[in-house]
Enzyme design. Sequence first.
Site, PDB file in Angstrom:
ATOM      1  N   VAL A  61      39.794  42.823  40.627  1.00  0.00           N
ATOM      2  CA  VAL A  61      39.982  41.883  42.127  1.00  0.00           C
ATOM      3  C   VAL A  61      38.555  41.829  42.752  1.00  0.00           C
ATOM      4  O   VAL A  61      38.861  41.224  44.052  1.00  0.00           O
ATOM      5  CB  VAL A  61      40.859  42.846  43.225  1.00  0.00           C
ATOM      6  CG1 VAL A  61      42.344  43.099  42.797  1.00  0.00           C
ATOM      7  CG2 VAL A  61      40.227  44.393  43.374  1.00  0.00           C
ATOM      8  N   TYR A  62      37.540  42.244  42.343  1.00  0.00           N
ATOM      9  CA  TYR A  62      36.207  41.845  42.976  1.00  0.00           C
ATOM     10  C   TYR A  62      35.983  40.531  42.698  1.00  0.00           C
ATOM     11  O   TYR A  62      36.217  39.734  41.742  1.00  0.00           O
ATOM     12  CB  TYR A  62      35.209  42.689  42.464  1.00  0.00           C
ATOM     13  CG  TYR A  62      35.184  43.878  42.797  1.00  0.00           C
ATOM     14  CD1 TYR A  62      36.082  44.711  43.864  1.00  0.00           C
ATOM     15  CD2 TYR A  62      34.461  45.070  42.370  1.00  0.00           C
ATOM     16  CE1 TYR A  62      36.229  45.972  44.058  1.00  0.00           C
ATOM     17  CE2 TYR A  62      34.301  46.343  42.513  1.00  0.00           C
ATOM     18  CZ  TYR A  62      35.213  46.871  43.524  1.00  0.00           C
ATOM     19  OH  TYR A  62      35.278  48.147  43.831  1.00  0.00           O
ATOM     20  N   PRO A  63      35.588  39.879  43.988  1.00  0.00           N
ATOM     21  CA  PRO A  63      35.260  40.284  45.105  1.00  0.00           C
ATOM     22  C   PRO A  63      36.397  40.231  46.006  1.00  0.00           C
ATOM     23  O   PRO A  63      37.297  39.395  46.156  1.00  0.00           O
ATOM     24  CB  PRO A  63      34.354  39.426  45.985  1.00  0.00           C
ATOM     25  CG  PRO A  63      34.588  38.027  45.202  1.00  0.00           C
ATOM     26  CD  PRO A  63      34.949  38.477  43.586  1.00  0.00           C
TER      27      PRO A  63
END
Length: 186
Positions: A61-63
């Site tokens: 899920v980054y960023p």
Amino acid sequence: REVLGESGMTADQVPDRLSSENAIAAFVERLLQSNVDWNKWLAILDRAFEAGLDFLDTADVYPLGAGVEQTGITEEIIGRWFAQRPGLRSKLVLASKVAGPTRGMPCIRNGAADLKPADIARACDDSLRRLQTDVIDLYQIHWPNRNAPMFGSLYFDPAADTPQTGIHDQLDALARLVAAADRTTC
């Protein structure tokens, strides 16, 4: 010195010790917002590696919070870096994570409120593809599959708990990933 996008930062301002996940996340978020191009991302990672980086921690899920279109882009950047620098991957410990229940964030599994074993396997496959590698050295669940205080909340509220996939089922899913990797790498 070349400025990185609209951030006002130069490559020599990349932290020498990339040890704080929050500092890295803030740094990446600032760069993403400034439209840094791929080659500059690669230069940033090169600089970090030259400064002694030997452990990379990322997540599917980054960023976080950057929106559906940006979700996973950090893994893509790292994957391009590995692809363009043969042999580099073996010199680093690579960690990634699968996000737990979405907590109302549509960028995570379309807002699903549960992390099921099939989600773990699919997220790992997606991370491997984005990272352009066949091995993630440390794969973790990012946050628990239960009502836990996070993102600014301070207290556990047992009344907010709902039935979800148990931790044992999730750990079994992680164990199956390890077993599958052992069969393909031995």
